[in-house]
Write an enzyme that holds these catalytic residues in place. Sequence first.
Site, short mmCIF file in Angstrom:
data_model
loop_
_atom_site.label_atom_id
_atom_site.label_comp_id
_atom_site.label_asym_id
_atom_site.label_seq_id
_atom_site.Cartn_x
_atom_site.Cartn_y
_atom_site.Cartn_z
CG HIS A 161 -1.70 1.25 1.41
ND1 HIS A 161 -2.51 1.86 0.47
CD2 HIS A 161 -1.70 2.08 2.49
CE1 HIS A 161 -2.97 3.00 0.97
NE2 HIS A 161 -2.50 3.15 2.18
CG ASP A 193 -1.33 4.24 6.26
OD1 ASP A 193 -2.01 5.21 6.68
OD2 ASP A 193 -1.66 3.57 5.27
CD GLU A 204 -4.57 6.30 10.29
OE1 GLU A 204 -4.37 7.43 9.78
OE2 GLU A 204 -5.39 5.50 9.84
CG ASP A 205 -2.53 1.91 10.23
OD1 ASP A 205 -3.41 2.16 11.06
OD2 ASP A 205 -2.72 2.00 9.01
CG ASP A 262 -4.16 6.85 2.09
OD1 ASP A 262 -3.84 5.65 1.95
OD2 ASP A 262 -4.68 7.30 3.13
ZN ZN Z 1 -2.79 4.63 3.62
#
Ligand code: ZN
Length: 171
Positions: free
Chosen positions: A25, A52, A55-56, A112
Amino acid sequence: AIDFAALKHQMQLRKDKTQTSYLVHPLSVAHQLIVIGKVRNPNVMIAGLLHDTLEDTETTYPELVERFGRATADFVYEVSDDKNLPKGERKRLQVASARYLSAGAAQIKLADKWDNLKDTLHHPPLDWENHTIAAYFKWSQQVIERLPWVNANLLQAVQDVIQNFYRIKTL
Ligand code: ZN
């Protein structure tokens, strides 16, 4: 930045049925920024790869500043949801804050959304029913519509995916 993203996302998988490695991704987002968006600002390209991680993964903002500089870290921060908030609130905030994104962050957001919508169209998460997919497209569209006008190519690409979705839906 690719190594860093690979390390941080290494145990993560996408939600599609083939359980693609998560790293696909951010690589796809960076590729879209560079090839379709013709983005040449290195901070935006690198932030695309890292977008990301805050966030992830357990990555922190100071860690990004130290490794990649403040400009890149700020772009990542701008496109990150606050995971301490409930999901509905995070979704509402993405719509409400879209208009305030910097040009760099808005370009990352377009790439995104393009990749997430394209994946949802072709390989939706196994547990998503049609109404969930439709709601996801509708919400993404609300975010995209509020972004500052920054990149015609990236906007066109994501609008094409949305149009494909509605065309398939009405067939
Ligand atoms: Zn993303």
